[in-house]
Design a protein around this motif. Structure first.
Motif: not given
Length: 67
Positions: A29-54
């Motif tokens: 969350l510190d890395t994301v720092a409010g950047k939506r695209e980075q939040l989506e990327g971290k969700i993809q990474e941690r949860y194994g989701k596709t870009k569209d799912e995230a």
């Protein structure tokens, strides 16, 4: 909510983000720092989701919280 508002209020959102996505670490969350695209990327990474799912999860999260 636009990007500037999200980034400016990120500290307020981190608690709710951790409730929604418990696998995200404080460092994530510190890395994301409010950047939506980075939040989506971290969700993809941690949860194994596709870009569209995230993206859809983040959209839904914002809608549910009135942001």
């Amino acid at each position: 909510m636009n990007r500037d508002q999200m980034e400016g209020n990120w500290k307020q959102f981190t608690g709710k983000a951790k409730e929604q996505w418990g696998k995200l670490t404080d460092d994530d969350l510190d890395t994301v720092a409010g950047k939506r695209e980075q939040l989506e990327g971290k969700i993809q990474e941690r949860y194994g989701k596709t870009k569209d799912e995230a993206k859809q999860e983040v959209d839904n999260w914002f809608d549910r919280n009135g942001w």
